[in-house]
Write a protein that holds these residues in place. Structure first.
Motif, short mmCIF file in Angstrom:
data_model
loop_
_atom_site.label_atom_id
_atom_site.label_comp_id
_atom_site.label_asym_id
_atom_site.label_seq_id
_atom_site.Cartn_x
_atom_site.Cartn_y
_atom_site.Cartn_z
N MET A 1 -13.95 3.54 -8.46
CA MET A 1 -14.15 4.31 -9.68
C MET A 1 -14.35 5.80 -9.38
N ASP A 2 -14.91 6.09 -8.19
CA ASP A 2 -15.11 7.49 -7.85
C ASP A 2 -13.79 8.25 -7.80
N VAL A 4 -11.32 8.24 -9.82
CA VAL A 4 -10.73 8.65 -11.10
C VAL A 4 -11.48 9.80 -11.75
N LEU A 5 -12.53 10.34 -11.11
CA LEU A 5 -13.26 11.47 -11.68
C LEU A 5 -12.39 12.71 -11.70
N ASP A 6 -12.50 13.51 -12.76
CA ASP A 6 -11.68 14.72 -12.91
C ASP A 6 -12.26 15.86 -12.06
N GLU A 7 -11.40 16.73 -11.61
CA GLU A 7 -11.83 17.90 -10.85
C GLU A 7 -12.17 19.04 -11.81
#
Length: 288
Positions: A1-2, A4-7
């Motif tokens: 899941m980490d 898919v975090l947005d920048e």
């Protein structure tokens, strides 16, 4: 899941450069539009080629308000410094066994009646009254503010000559304890300096007069109370006769004296004089 975090993103790129913003500020401060006394967002946008919304944002960011203006007046009293120190000293370090009273008159208060009934306030609607009115005479209010307690000694008079002022001094004398000295802070109005008033004061050595500098009525605290009277009673009041007007003023004084609160003076004489000196320097360096 980490994964898919947005920048973090840069956001929208700036459309105005620092040079363009500087251009707007310089033109606002150092120039005027053709055939006008001040810039508006539209005229500035036309002159610089920057849209009106951006001009408004720049002015807000740098606290610029070309549409606003004010007035000022500097005292030319040769004893300005001495009088400021004297009066501020009475406010901040009053003498023992003495009363400090700020005295003045609010002259020619008009009894005004609107030409149509008032439209009361409602949800989404402010209170409204006609712009025209009918005059029903005038009265003059003499007032003395006790700087320690905030209480008011007031008296309505038909006129504001030295005779009426002498009568008000008699009223003050009746309302202050006989064992106390009385320091009166007054402006330089002519009725305060006539022979009649001079003789009255000469017979009463416990009364001491302190005159404010010319063009410096802001030093007299009773002016602040007059502002309260105007704001809360006179400006929006409807009075169909001078009798009604006097009754409204007397009621305001009675209500004020039921729970008085003194006006507290905070600035020292040195702070006031330094502020005036800085203001004079700004005027001399303004280039106008």
């Amino acid at each position: 899941m980490d994964g898919v975090l947005d920048e973090p993103r840069l956001g929208q790129l700036r459309k105005l450069s620092d040079a363009q913003i500087e251009q707007v500020i310089v033109r606002t401060l150092e120039s005027k539009p053709p055939a006008a006394t001040h810039w508006s967002t539209r005229t500035m946008a036309q002159a610089t080629g920057i849209n009106q919304t951006a001009i408004s944002r720049i002015w807000r960011a740098f606290s610029l308000a070309p549409h606003r203006g004010g007035t000022f007046k500097l005292s030319k009293d040769p004893l300005f410094i001495d009088k400021v120190r004297d009066i501020v000293g009475l406010y901040m370090n009053p003498p023992e066994r003495a009363l400090v009273l700020c005295v003045d008159e609010k002259s020619q208060i008009q009894a005004l009646d609107r030409t149509a009934p008032l439209l009361p306030m409602g949800p989404g609607q402010i209170e409204r009254r006609t712009h025209n009115y009918t005059r029903h005479g005038t009265t003059s209010l003499f007032a003395a503010l006790d700087t320690k307690t905030g209480k008011i000694i007031g008296q309505n008079q038909q006129r504001h000559r030295s005779e009426e002022f002498r009568n008000f001094l008699d009223t003050i004398e009746k309302n202050v304890p006989q064992e106390l000295d009385v320091h009166l802070i007054m402006d330089n109005y002519g009725t305060h300096k006539t022979k009649l008033i001079h003789n009255w004061l000469a017979k009463r050595p416990r009364f001491h007069v302190h005159f404010t500098p010319t063009s410096a009525s802001w030093l007299n605290l009773v002016e602040r109370w007059f502002a309260l009277l105007t704001e809360r009673q006179l400006r929006r009041g409807v009075h169909r006769s001078t009798k009604e007007l006097k009754a409204a003023i007397d009621d305001f004084i009675k209500h004020h004296n039921s729970n008085p609160k003194p006006f507290i003076w905070h600035k020292t004489a040195d702070q006031i004089l330094d502020s005036v000196a800085r203001f004079c320097k700004r005027i001399n360096d303004s280039g106008h």
